[in-house]
Design an enzyme around this catalytic site. Sequence first.
Site, PDB file in Angstrom:
ATOM      1  N   PRO A 320       0.929  -1.060  -0.069  1.00  0.00           N
ATOM      2  CA  PRO A 320      -0.096  -0.198  -0.027  1.00  0.00           C
ATOM      3  C   PRO A 320       0.907   1.448   0.139  1.00  0.00           C
ATOM      4  O   PRO A 320       1.661   1.265   0.741  1.00  0.00           O
ATOM      5  CB  PRO A 320      -0.782   0.000   1.369  1.00  0.00           C
ATOM      6  CG  PRO A 320       0.068  -1.240   2.153  1.00  0.00           C
ATOM      7  CD  PRO A 320       0.815  -1.723   1.198  1.00  0.00           C
ATOM      8  N   GLY A 321       0.346   2.118  -0.927  1.00  0.00           N
ATOM      9  CA  GLY A 321       0.935   3.515  -0.913  1.00  0.00           C
ATOM     10  C   GLY A 321       0.336   4.637  -0.552  1.00  0.00           C
ATOM     11  O   GLY A 321       0.131   4.941   0.726  1.00  0.00           O
ATOM     12  N   TYR A 367      -4.463  13.232 -14.004  1.00  0.00           N
ATOM     13  CA  TYR A 367      -5.423  12.170 -13.887  1.00  0.00           C
ATOM     14  C   TYR A 367      -7.094  12.686 -13.854  1.00  0.00           C
ATOM     15  O   TYR A 367      -7.654  12.000 -13.540  1.00  0.00           O
ATOM     16  CB  TYR A 367      -5.320  11.274 -12.743  1.00  0.00           C
ATOM     17  CG  TYR A 367      -3.881  10.721 -12.302  1.00  0.00           C
ATOM     18  CD1 TYR A 367      -3.362   9.982 -13.724  1.00  0.00           C
ATOM     19  CD2 TYR A 367      -3.194  10.995 -11.242  1.00  0.00           C
ATOM     20  CE1 TYR A 367      -2.138   9.505 -13.374  1.00  0.00           C
ATOM     21  CE2 TYR A 367      -1.844  10.540 -10.926  1.00  0.00           C
ATOM     22  CZ  TYR A 367      -1.440   9.607 -12.122  1.00  0.00           C
ATOM     23  OH  TYR A 367      -0.089   9.275 -11.849  1.00  0.00           O
ATOM     24  N   CYS A 394       0.760  29.084 -15.647  1.00  0.00           N
ATOM     25  CA  CYS A 394       0.407  29.357 -17.012  1.00  0.00           C
ATOM     26  C   CYS A 394      -0.508  28.329 -17.803  1.00  0.00           C
ATOM     27  O   CYS A 394       0.163  28.020 -18.872  1.00  0.00           O
ATOM     28  CB  CYS A 394       1.678  29.966 -17.664  1.00  0.00           C
ATOM     29  SG  CYS A 394       2.218  31.357 -16.544  1.00  0.00           S
ATOM     30  N   TYR A 424       1.692  11.027  -3.966  1.00  0.00           N
ATOM     31  CA  TYR A 424       1.857  11.408  -5.263  1.00  0.00           C
ATOM     32  C   TYR A 424       1.708  13.093  -5.592  1.00  0.00           C
ATOM     33  O   TYR A 424       1.150  13.515  -6.598  1.00  0.00           O
ATOM     34  CB  TYR A 424       0.830  10.775  -6.261  1.00  0.00           C
ATOM     35  CG  TYR A 424       1.170   9.289  -6.185  1.00  0.00           C
ATOM     36  CD1 TYR A 424       2.206   8.424  -6.591  1.00  0.00           C
ATOM     37  CD2 TYR A 424       0.203   8.465  -5.385  1.00  0.00           C
ATOM     38  CE1 TYR A 424       2.412   7.225  -6.069  1.00  0.00           C
ATOM     39  CE2 TYR A 424       0.405   7.174  -5.038  1.00  0.00           C
ATOM     40  CZ  TYR A 424       1.543   6.514  -5.674  1.00  0.00           C
ATOM     41  OH  TYR A 424       1.750   5.101  -5.376  1.00  0.00           O
TER      42      TYR A 424
HETATM   43  C1  PLP Z   1       2.445   2.364  -7.422  1.00  0.00           C
HETATM   44  C2  PLP Z   1       2.562   0.876  -6.977  1.00  0.00           C
HETATM   45  C3  PLP Z   1       2.168   0.780  -5.725  1.00  0.00           C
HETATM   46  C4  PLP Z   1       1.488   1.467  -4.791  1.00  0.00           C
HETATM   47  O1  PLP Z   1       0.071   1.966  -5.421  1.00  0.00           O
HETATM   48  P1  PLP Z   1      -0.702   2.707  -4.537  1.00  0.00           P
HETATM   49  O2  PLP Z   1      -1.944   3.156  -5.526  1.00  0.00           O
HETATM   50  O3  PLP Z   1      -0.145   3.986  -3.843  1.00  0.00           O
HETATM   51  O4  PLP Z   1      -1.087   1.885  -3.210  1.00  0.00           O
HETATM   52  C5  PLP Z   1       2.501  -0.568  -5.152  1.00  0.00           C
HETATM   53  N1  PLP Z   1       3.143  -1.490  -6.017  1.00  0.00           N
HETATM   54  C6  PLP Z   1       3.731  -1.421  -7.397  1.00  0.00           C
HETATM   55  C7  PLP Z   1       4.303  -2.229  -7.948  1.00  0.00           C
HETATM   56  C8  PLP Z   1       3.184   0.162  -7.748  1.00  0.00           C
HETATM   57  O5  PLP Z   1       3.684   0.308  -9.010  1.00  0.00           O
END
Ligand code: PLP
Length: 466
Positions: A320-321, A367, A394, A424
């Site tokens: 998870p990010g 996006y 701009c 991000y």
């Molecule tokens: C971007 C990415 C993540 C994290 O994605 P989130 O939407 O931020 O959770 C995890 N694994 C891989 C391989 C990614 O490219």
Amino acid sequence: MRSHEAGALHGDFGHGPSWLRPPTDVNDLLPQLWASTVERDAGGVVNVGGISVVDLAAEFGTPIYVVDETDFRERLAAFKSAFFDRFGQGSVYYAGKAFLCKAVARWVDESGVNLDVCTGGELAVALAVGMPGERLAFHGNNKSEVELAAALDAGVGRIVLDSFDEIGRLTVLARQHGVRPKVLIRTKVGVEAHTHEYIATAHEDQKFGLSLAEASMAADQIIAEGVLDLAGLHSHIGSQIFDTTAFEVAAKRVLGLHHRIAATNSVTLPELGLGGGFGMAYTTQDDPQSPERLADGLAKIVEHECAAYGIDVPHISVEPGRAICGPTTFTLYTAGTIKPVELDAGQLRCYVSVDGGMSDNMRTALYNASYSATLASRVSDAAPVLARIVGKHCESGDIVVRDEFLPGDVAPGDLLAVPGTGAYCRSMASNYNHVPRPAVIAVADGAARVIVRGETVDDLLRLDVG
Ligand SMILES: *Cc1c(COP(=O)(O)O)cnc(C)c1O
């Protein structure tokens, strides 16, 4: 399930998406959109970690990214307990690309969660705080020889292979280094999930990973050569995923291949990476699942599939990010120019320009992402107006928040806070128009500190050696 607010849009407020309606009280902070310590104080000023945004702006200026450190640590801990309980130690990697700096790497290290990096730069941050290499995974579709060598030197725990070229490169390097690195093969399973939709065709046509047929050949090759230690397969299906249905399709396909590789080569593949992409709430339209429910859902899926194949459940890991860092942070801006724009007869949209924009949050432009905002330096009884928060760049596409209701008396000098900007935003920030990138301020227990210094024009001129 995602929530949908039906509400009618009141004509006076101009156009917006059909779901958008003026909130009952425009001063409310909806808990699902804000970090856990954010609240309004008795005077109506937004506070985080016990510090008012007025004080933060006075001390650090604007724009700034404000991270609720307590909330960040809580989210790491929640993922850790939910996933480590079901899938064992080390089953969560924080995806550093969402936002990484030394302080964050330390929080991750201290939490016991692992870290996923995808460039030499992200690897350097992890190593700078002494994160053990064993707890790192290295992703990326075009890792250079220099980056792979750095990963081997650091003893990175998992290298996620993305191509036959890379298998060749890493095999040569591993021989030279006299090491046998653990690797996963990134597969593209023909499922791509974005928001709540997923489609199970036509997603072979993108740059990441190997098709199941290619991954199958790659696995046989790696096992036959014996230079790299194949731990298993990996699949990452997208971002802003709100239910586990798409993971079910992906897990079925990847476990089918997992089973085939193990059976024909008489080996066990101990691991399976299911990627990240768990959704977070940017607006009231998003209804993310708790880490517990995600872990439960994934456990059921994997156990069911493994039982069907008659194989042991491999060690599952996820990355998870945004679900960890996204909700921890808001961007604090100062309102500048305010311009009412007539849409149709009698309908106005209020363009509120802030002192940042697409250089500190390019997700809206890139996006068409949705965000929300609140007037943070005071409350107001003025009737709400439909606003669009735009930057100082701009480009007419320089929009931070496409549609939001703000009090009609919003004025230059007011502070606006945009929640959900922890993922991000700083990591994708640019210097477009020679705008310095903002500082990141961490707040906890009544103390605020700079964790990433804001750039100055002098910083930009220093690079310009012309
Ligand atoms: C971007 C990415 C993540 C994290 O994605 P989130 O939407 O931020 O959770 C995890 N694994 C891989 C391989 C990614 O490219």
